[in-house]
Design an enzyme around this catalytic site. Structure first.
Site, mmCIF file in Angstrom:
data_model
loop_
_atom_site.group_PDB
_atom_site.id
_atom_site.type_symbol
_atom_site.label_atom_id
_atom_site.label_comp_id
_atom_site.label_asym_id
_atom_site.label_seq_id
_atom_site.Cartn_x
_atom_site.Cartn_y
_atom_site.Cartn_z
ATOM 1 C CB ALA A 11 7.502 -0.133 5.045
ATOM 2 C CB CYS A 59 1.448 -0.375 5.149
ATOM 3 S SG CYS A 59 3.195 -0.022 4.951
ATOM 4 N N GLY A 68 11.727 -3.311 -2.263
ATOM 5 C CA GLY A 68 12.353 -3.994 -1.132
ATOM 6 C C GLY A 68 11.858 -3.544 0.218
ATOM 7 C CG LEU A 69 14.541 -3.865 3.536
ATOM 8 C CD1 LEU A 69 15.117 -2.818 4.484
ATOM 9 C CD2 LEU A 69 14.916 -5.263 4.030
ATOM 10 C CG ASP A 109 -2.254 0.642 1.007
ATOM 11 O OD1 ASP A 109 -2.243 1.856 0.755
ATOM 12 O OD2 ASP A 109 -3.299 -0.030 1.095
#
Length: 235
Positions: A147, A178, A160-161, A82
């Site tokens: 996230a 999110c 990715g992160l 999201d």
């Protein structure tokens, strides 16, 4: 006998989101044809909101034209997940790796990204955990510290992160992070009682956690001129 696996890490500093997006697309294409090895981009972004492919615009809580007033941009992407925020003092990792080569499925891949951030948090005595069903990312209690939003194309990963070291958390007030309402966002700075080292050290620790979780035998580094040279070779 298993062939040793090396991860090539590009240390990039602060990078405009669209520039990082174009670079990822080029690297994914290069990885598909084995022109490059597994590659990890380590960077930060200027204040940027991004939406995933589900286009959940309703989770942006301010009119898009007003984003300029808070110094932020909005970009649409093809990743999963999201709406989220990227900004200074947040460590971002974009893996461009072949899941086929390491024998991982999509779910296992995401779980290892979660474990990467959980391991980093533990270095600072912060007990983080994966979210419950429907709650992506990594949490400390009911506060989100990391996230995840990924794209996988022909078994090659991108996006990715993002792990919150010490970003301005006010930016998160303008979104439903999110898509999960009534949850706080937190940072390593807020959650630890330990003195934090320089952010570059924390980002290197995050990379080390990633390499361990994914079973790489060695890590090689590119920065500055060597990155520019590598980019010119794949374009």
């Amino acid at each position: 006998m298993r062939i040793p696996r090396n991860l090539e890490v590009w240390k990039m500093g602060i990078v405009n989101y669209l520039d990082a997006l174009k670079l990822q697309e080029n690297l994914v294409n290069a990885r598909k044809v084995h022109k490059i090895p597994d590659t990890l981009l380590s960077l930060q972004h200027p204040p940027t909101y991004t939406l995933g492919k589900r286009r959940t615009d309703h989770n942006l809580l301010v009119p898009e034209p007003d984003l300029k007033n808070i110094g932020a941009e909005l970009h649409y992407t093809q990743r999963g997940g999201d709406i989220t925020f990227h900004g200074p003092h947040q460590a971002v990792l974009y893996p461009i790796i072949s899941l086929r080569d390491i024998g991982l499925g999509a779910r296992n891949y995401v779980e290892k990204l979660e474990s990467t951030m959980i391991e980093l948090a533990s270095l600072y005595d912060v007990k983080a955990h994966a979210g419950r069903t429907g709650e992506t990312g990594v949490w400390v209690g009911d506060r989100k510290i990391g996230a995840i939003g990924v794209r996988i194309s022909y078994a090659i990963t991108s996006h990715g992160l993002a792990f919150n070291i010490d970003p301005d958390l006010n930016y998160f007030k303008h979104i439903v992070p999110c898509g999960i309402a009534d949850k706080e966002v937190t940072s390593l700075r807020k959650e630890t009682n330990m003195a934090l080292p320089a952010e570059e050290i924390i980002q290197e620790q995050l990379i080390s956690c990633f390499a361990r979780q994914f079973g790489y035998d060695s890590v090689s580094w590119k920065e500055g001129a060597s990155i520019l040279s590598a980019v010119s070779e794949i374009e």
